[in-house]
Design an enzyme around this catalytic site. Structure first.
Site, PDB file in Angstrom:
ATOM      1  N   HIS A   1      -6.890  35.110  -9.116  1.00 53.32           N
ATOM      2  CA  HIS A   1      -5.467  34.939  -8.795  1.00 53.32           C
ATOM      3  C   HIS A   1      -5.309  34.461  -7.362  1.00 53.32           C
ATOM      4  O   HIS A   1      -6.228  34.552  -6.556  1.00 53.32           O
ATOM      5  CB  HIS A   1      -4.717  36.270  -8.949  1.00 53.32           C
ATOM      6  CG  HIS A   1      -5.097  37.297  -7.916  1.00 53.32           C
ATOM      7  ND1 HIS A   1      -6.260  38.033  -7.996  1.00 53.32           N
ATOM      8  CD2 HIS A   1      -4.484  37.701  -6.765  1.00 53.32           C
ATOM      9  CE1 HIS A   1      -6.336  38.848  -6.951  1.00 53.32           C
ATOM     10  NE2 HIS A   1      -5.278  38.660  -6.175  1.00 53.32           N
TER      11      HIS A   1
ATOM     12  N   ASN B   1      -7.315  35.046  -1.658  1.00 54.92           N
ATOM     13  CA  ASN B   1      -8.322  35.933  -1.077  1.00 54.92           C
ATOM     14  C   ASN B   1      -9.288  36.251  -2.204  1.00 54.92           C
ATOM     15  O   ASN B   1      -8.896  36.878  -3.181  1.00 54.92           O
ATOM     16  CB  ASN B   1      -7.704  37.247  -0.594  1.00 54.92           C
ATOM     17  CG  ASN B   1      -6.738  37.030   0.542  1.00 54.92           C
ATOM     18  OD1 ASN B   1      -6.977  36.208   1.428  1.00 54.92           O
ATOM     19  ND2 ASN B   1      -5.641  37.756   0.525  1.00 54.92           N
TER      20      ASN B   1
ATOM     21  N   HIS C   1      -9.577  40.028 -10.590  1.00 52.67           N
ATOM     22  CA  HIS C   1      -8.978  39.094 -11.549  1.00 52.67           C
ATOM     23  C   HIS C   1      -8.626  37.787 -10.806  1.00 52.67           C
ATOM     24  O   HIS C   1      -8.035  37.832  -9.740  1.00 52.67           O
ATOM     25  CB  HIS C   1      -7.719  39.719 -12.164  1.00 52.67           C
ATOM     26  CG  HIS C   1      -7.259  39.007 -13.389  1.00 52.67           C
ATOM     27  ND1 HIS C   1      -7.350  39.542 -14.646  1.00 52.67           N
ATOM     28  CD2 HIS C   1      -6.742  37.769 -13.553  1.00 52.67           C
ATOM     29  CE1 HIS C   1      -6.903  38.668 -15.522  1.00 52.67           C
ATOM     30  NE2 HIS C   1      -6.521  37.584 -14.879  1.00 52.67           N
TER      31      HIS C   1
ATOM     32  N   SER D   1      -7.412  42.536  -3.603  1.00 55.81           N
ATOM     33  CA  SER D   1      -7.178  43.882  -4.101  1.00 55.81           C
ATOM     34  C   SER D   1      -7.685  44.022  -5.531  1.00 55.81           C
ATOM     35  O   SER D   1      -7.683  45.100  -6.086  1.00 55.81           O
ATOM     36  CB  SER D   1      -5.681  44.183  -4.050  1.00 55.81           C
ATOM     37  OG  SER D   1      -4.973  43.201  -4.797  1.00 55.81           O
TER      38      SER D   1
ATOM     39  N   GLN E   1      -2.015  33.983  -4.137  1.00 54.80           N
ATOM     40  CA  GLN E   1      -0.664  34.362  -3.735  1.00 54.80           C
ATOM     41  C   GLN E   1       0.069  33.138  -3.197  1.00 54.80           C
ATOM     42  O   GLN E   1      -0.546  32.193  -2.709  1.00 54.80           O
ATOM     43  CB  GLN E   1      -0.719  35.428  -2.648  1.00 54.80           C
ATOM     44  CG  GLN E   1      -1.346  36.731  -3.099  1.00 54.80           C
ATOM     45  CD  GLN E   1      -1.061  37.841  -2.098  1.00 54.80           C
ATOM     46  OE1 GLN E   1       0.079  38.028  -1.667  1.00 54.80           O
ATOM     47  NE2 GLN E   1      -2.085  38.561  -1.707  1.00 54.80           N
TER      48      GLN E   1
ATOM     49  N   HIS F   1     -10.460  38.166 -17.086  1.00 53.85           N
ATOM     50  CA  HIS F   1     -10.693  39.003 -15.910  1.00 53.85           C
ATOM     51  C   HIS F   1     -12.001  38.657 -15.194  1.00 53.85           C
ATOM     52  O   HIS F   1     -12.148  38.880 -13.996  1.00 53.85           O
ATOM     53  CB  HIS F   1     -10.718  40.463 -16.377  1.00 53.85           C
ATOM     54  CG  HIS F   1     -10.824  41.465 -15.272  1.00 53.85           C
ATOM     55  ND1 HIS F   1      -9.727  41.852 -14.527  1.00 53.85           N
ATOM     56  CD2 HIS F   1     -11.891  42.140 -14.775  1.00 53.85           C
ATOM     57  CE1 HIS F   1     -10.125  42.743 -13.624  1.00 53.85           C
ATOM     58  NE2 HIS F   1     -11.424  42.926 -13.748  1.00 53.85           N
TER      59      HIS F   1
ATOM     60  N   CYS G   1      -4.341  41.604 -15.875  1.00 51.83           N
ATOM     61  CA  CYS G   1      -4.780  41.179 -17.212  1.00 51.83           C
ATOM     62  C   CYS G   1      -3.569  41.093 -18.159  1.00 51.83           C
ATOM     63  O   CYS G   1      -2.586  41.826 -18.002  1.00 51.83           O
ATOM     64  CB  CYS G   1      -5.814  42.155 -17.777  1.00 51.83           C
ATOM     65  SG  CYS G   1      -7.510  41.788 -17.276  1.00 51.83           S
TER      66      CYS G   1
ATOM     67  N   CYS H   1      -6.688  46.765 -15.262  1.00 52.21           N
ATOM     68  CA  CYS H   1      -6.316  45.697 -14.313  1.00 52.21           C
ATOM     69  C   CYS H   1      -4.835  45.378 -14.440  1.00 52.21           C
ATOM     70  O   CYS H   1      -4.337  45.112 -15.533  1.00 52.21           O
ATOM     71  CB  CYS H   1      -7.153  44.451 -14.610  1.00 52.21           C
ATOM     72  SG  CYS H   1      -6.547  42.979 -13.769  1.00 52.21           S
TER      73      CYS H   1
HETATM   74  P1  H2U Z   1      -4.455  40.144  -3.269  1.00 52.01           P
HETATM   75  O1  H2U Z   1      -5.591  40.504  -4.172  1.00 52.01           O
HETATM   76  O2  H2U Z   1      -4.693  38.880  -2.497  1.00 52.01           O
HETATM   77  O3  H2U Z   1      -4.028  41.318  -2.436  1.00 52.01           O
HETATM   78  O4  H2U Z   1      -3.194  39.794  -4.232  1.00 52.01           O
HETATM   79  C1  H2U Z   1      -2.679  40.671  -5.166  1.00 52.01           C
HETATM   80  C2  H2U Z   1      -1.190  40.786  -5.001  1.00 52.01           C
HETATM   81  O5  H2U Z   1      -0.660  41.368  -6.187  1.00 52.01           O
HETATM   82  C3  H2U Z   1      -0.768  41.707  -3.848  1.00 52.01           C
HETATM   83  O6  H2U Z   1      -0.013  40.945  -2.928  1.00 52.01           O
HETATM   84  C4  H2U Z   1       0.451  42.167  -5.861  1.00 52.01           C
HETATM   85  C5  H2U Z   1       0.090  42.772  -4.513  1.00 52.01           C
HETATM   86  O7  H2U Z   1       1.267  43.036  -3.782  1.00 52.01           O
HETATM   87  N1  H2U Z   1       0.644  43.139  -6.924  1.00 52.01           N
HETATM   88  C6  H2U Z   1       1.788  43.075  -7.692  1.00 52.01           C
HETATM   89  O8  H2U Z   1       2.655  42.250  -7.431  1.00 52.01           O
HETATM   90  N2  H2U Z   1       1.946  43.934  -8.736  1.00 52.01           N
HETATM   91  C7  H2U Z   1       1.058  44.922  -9.063  1.00 52.01           C
HETATM   92  O9  H2U Z   1       1.233  45.609 -10.031  1.00 52.01           O
HETATM   93  C8  H2U Z   1      -0.114  45.159  -8.200  1.00 52.01           C
HETATM   94  C9  H2U Z   1      -0.387  44.121  -7.139  1.00 52.01           C
HETATM   95 ZN    ZN Z   2      -7.750  41.491 -15.075  1.00 55.71          ZN
END
Ligand code: H2U
Ligand code: ZN
Length: 349
Positions: free
Chosen positions: A166, A153, A164, A161, A168, A113, A53, A50
């Site tokens: 989180h 989201n 974990h 995505s 934005q 996580h 993490c 992840c």
């Molecule tokens: P979402 O799960 O809402 O997509 O948010 C995850 C965000 O994390 C996504 O906008 C960022 C992605 O651009 N990200 C990073 O900044 N660094 C990473 O190593 C992977 C994902």
């Molecule tokens: Zn994680």
């Protein structure tokens, strides 16, 4: 009011000025379409693959610290970047574009996580609310930033995505469409009535009770009369405050508490890791007072009748206007009926 429970009708959203079509008689239609995957209940506390993490490497090669609480960082794939110069294109009044500088951040709620807001304790959620407040303040103070949009989201169904926990934070120079509509409508209401649209709406809903899901001393979670998504809710501050900046310590705690209770109710509804997009609407940070603004959160969850059948916003929604089957009143009763003890915490018989 049988119009509201039996017949197809439209409801007006005074916050956006838009309508939603409600079709209460349509809830029993058969479903042979897409079925959502249910979640993996056995996520590990730490996932070595992840990128959120603690201690792990992110996609850009940077390593996360061994964080113990919340952790915020600049999004490595930011949709908005700071820009030095402002540019605008207008051609024949039809091709119109302007530069949009901004900042994008990611905030991890916990080093764990396997958690979600619904599985965190209130003392664990308080630092998340404080981080939302601190990020809003810090980003909002930047000259180029006029709006701070915080959103989560949750779940693959809503495009997250990564499981974990989180959210934005996108801080923009212009005020995005949704906030701009609400700003306009709240301003017009204040000018016309001399009072706040959402204070008046909350007082009305409190007196009626049927769309309230849960409440505490400082916040109310309800299904708005004009909700679009099946179990959409709004979390409203009971005091007329405009943004995270205005929260007292008690209100920070109360917001953490209502978010926990509401997300537990969501998980319990279909005994699943309940997906949604949620986010906060707060006053713009362009320096104007925006006394018309009333701080609130929206939850937009896609699930309709089970953990696997979701509402799609297609067809009439794309070409006409949003439509819903289950009424907001029925949805509120369903959410009120479930327990505030998480189903995974219940002793197994
Ligand atoms: P979402 O799960 O809402 O997509 O948010 C995850 C965000 O994390 C996504 O906008 C960022 C992605 O651009 N990200 C990073 O900044 N660094 C990473 O190593 C992977 C994902
Ligand atoms: Zn994680």
């Amino acid at each position: 009011m049988s119009l509201l429970s039996n017949a197809s009708h439209r409801r007006f959203n005074p916050l956006t000025g838009e309508w939603v079509l409600v079709s209460p008689h349509r809830t029993s239609r058969p479903w042979q379409g897409q079925v959502e995957k249910t979640h993996d209940p056995d996520r590990p506390r730490y996932d070595p693959t992840c990128y959120l993490c603690p201690g792990n490497e992110r996609a850009n090669g940077e390593r996360n610290p061994a964080y113990k609480g919340v952790f915020a960082f600049g999004n490595d794939f930011a949709a908005l970047t700071p820009q030095a110069s402002a540019e605008e294109i207008v051609q024949d009044g039809l091709l119109v574009a302007q530069s949009e500088p901004g900042r994008c951040r990611v905030l991890c709620f916990s080093p764990r996580h396997d958690l979600t807001l619904s599985r965190m304790t209130v003392p664990e959620i308080v630092p998340v609310v404080e981080a939302w407040r601190d990020e809003s303040l810090r980003l909002g103070a930047l000259d180029m930033i006029n709006y701070v949009q915080i959103f989560e989201n949750r779940g693959a169904a809503m495009g997250a995505s990564n499981p974990h926990p989180h959210c934005q934070i996108w801080a923009t120079h212009s005020i995005p469409n949704e906030a701009a509509k609400e700003s306009e409508r709240q301003g017009a209401y204040l000018a016309q009535n001399g009072s706040c649209l959402l204070c008046d709406y909350l007082a009305l809903e409190q007196s009626l009770g049927e769309r309230i899901v849960c409440r505490n001393d400082h916040f109310v979670a309800l299904i708005p009369f004009w909700a679009i998504w099946p179990f959409e809710t709004m979390v409203l501050a009971t005091r007329h405050i405009g943004s995270f900046d205005d929260l007292t310590a008690d209100e920070v705690g109360a917001l953490a508490e209502i978010l926990q209770r509401l997300t537990i109710r969501y998980d319990n509804l279909f005994e699943t890791d309940f997906p949604y997009s949620m986010g906060f609407h707060q006053r713009p940070t362009d320096g104007a007072p925006h006394a018309n603004w009333h701080f609130h959160a929206h939850f937009y969850p896609p699930l309709l009748r089970s953990a696997t059948v979701r509402k799609f916003m297609v067809g009439f929604e794309m070409l006409g206007e949003p439509q819903r089957d289950i009424t907001p009143e029925t949805a509120a009763a369903r959410l009120r009926d479930v327990s505030e003890t998480h189903y995974l915490d219940k002793p197994t018989p």
